[in-house]
Design an enzyme around this catalytic site. Sequence first.
Site, PDB file in Angstrom:
ATOM      1  N   ASP A   1     -19.655  -9.995  45.168  1.00 14.19           N
ATOM      2  CA  ASP A   1     -20.063 -10.968  45.083  1.00 14.19           C
ATOM      3  C   ASP A   1     -18.380 -11.471  44.243  1.00 14.19           C
ATOM      4  OD1 ASP A   1     -20.506  -9.410  43.124  1.00 14.19           O
ATOM      5  OD2 ASP A   1     -21.355 -10.140  41.907  1.00 14.19           O
TER       6      ASP A   1
ATOM      7  N   GLU B   1     -22.855  -8.231  40.996  1.00  8.60           N
ATOM      8  CA  GLU B   1     -22.680  -6.922  40.799  1.00  8.60           C
ATOM      9  C   GLU B   1     -21.732  -8.089  39.326  1.00  8.60           C
ATOM     10  OE1 GLU B   1     -19.432  -3.997  39.186  1.00  8.60           O
ATOM     11  OE2 GLU B   1     -19.406  -6.437  40.228  1.00  8.60           O
TER      12      GLU B   1
END
Length: 450
Positions: free
Chosen positions: A95, A159
């Site tokens: 991400d 994350e």
Amino acid sequence: MAEQAHRAASLGTVDQQALDEVVAFTSELIRIDTTNRGGGDCQERPAAEYAAEKLSEAGLKPTILERTAGRGNVVARIEGTDPTAEALLVHGHLDVVPAEAADWSVDPFSGEVRDGVVWGRGAVDMKNMDAMILATVRQWARVGFRPRRDIVIAFTADEEASAEDGSGFLADQHPGLFEGCTEGISESGAFTFHDGSGRQLYPIAAGERGTGWLKLTARGKAGHGSKVNKANAVGRLAAAVARIDEHEWPVRLTPTVRAALTEMAALYGIRTDVDAPDFDVDALLAALGPAADLVAPTVRNSANPTMLSAGYKINVIPGEATAHVDGRYLPGGEDEFKATLDKLTGPDVDWEYHHREVALQAPVDSPTYARMRAAVEEFAPEGHVVPYCMSGGTDAKQFSRLGITGYGFAPLKLPEGFDYQALFHGVDERVPVEALHFGVRVLDRFLRTA
């Protein structure tokens, strides 16, 4: 001549296909929009499928796992030649943080490769490292190389938010996939730091401050804005926020930071003793010049107010007001952090953790750290490797629940004037092609010797 021949042989370890692939994979991963806006608003699944396909082509058997539909994680294991050796985790997140296209020189999700630079969100945080991992293991498959120890590859979701759909989910629900892993490597280490005087430093992370994101709540007496109010929630909150903002945290030196200060002082010819009772860390930081930026955020705990919310009309005193604070604490420093917040908020403001994660500490005298240092020095002999502690955090926090010691090691050789740290979550994020080539060579060398 012998040294030059050895260096040439080292450069030849990575083939041209791997060099081409690390650039192509970085670009292609950037083009897969995995923007994490928080609150579950993200879809990493397409990037997970991309990574899994590349691993499958290398003969591995990747598994895609999801806690929430669309939040894909990928895990695969490379079997080593020594079944008694402890395994190594190599992980990167899929991400990225949001990007406002109007502020950029290029489309942030174009993955454009121009003038020897790959542009786009994730170019340094951290689709570049994801691409290095993929390029490395695919080359190993082509030449039939097996590492000494098992290597577990993990590409994670979430994350950039809570990690609940990513490394937290994997550590809590699928610990068996990481059986035997005692150490791990991931982002934010082994990049070139130019100090402005010609020196090139390569900081390797061996620790992280803990995450203490806080929600403050002040309660008082609601009423008319024209009336005297000694129990004004907004005033109480504002006073607490001001105390937090103005607080000067005491110096607390962890083993990693002590090692960093000692090595950097020696490098700059500064005579000092970090263990002396009268040691002045601020004086040393001033003497280190720009290089102090690597250490300054991690000699103390910190708490920075970031959000305020109260009221609904200018002439109405609300009964409640809230604020959020980005708190960070050093390894061993959480008790002091909590006690200080209790004192600073006072009796009229409550605080709680909005999100909390542990601080990490990793040894700088371990064989793994020595091999990371040697791999960087192999390809950047003019550089100086130094340990450092990250001011923020990574997925290593969640994987530490499994007893995995984490290091920051995502190597990049960067030109002078390239502000790597400013590009994390910044505008016009980009990475030089040559930096990716250096990264895959260093990663390959380290993992071959790990």
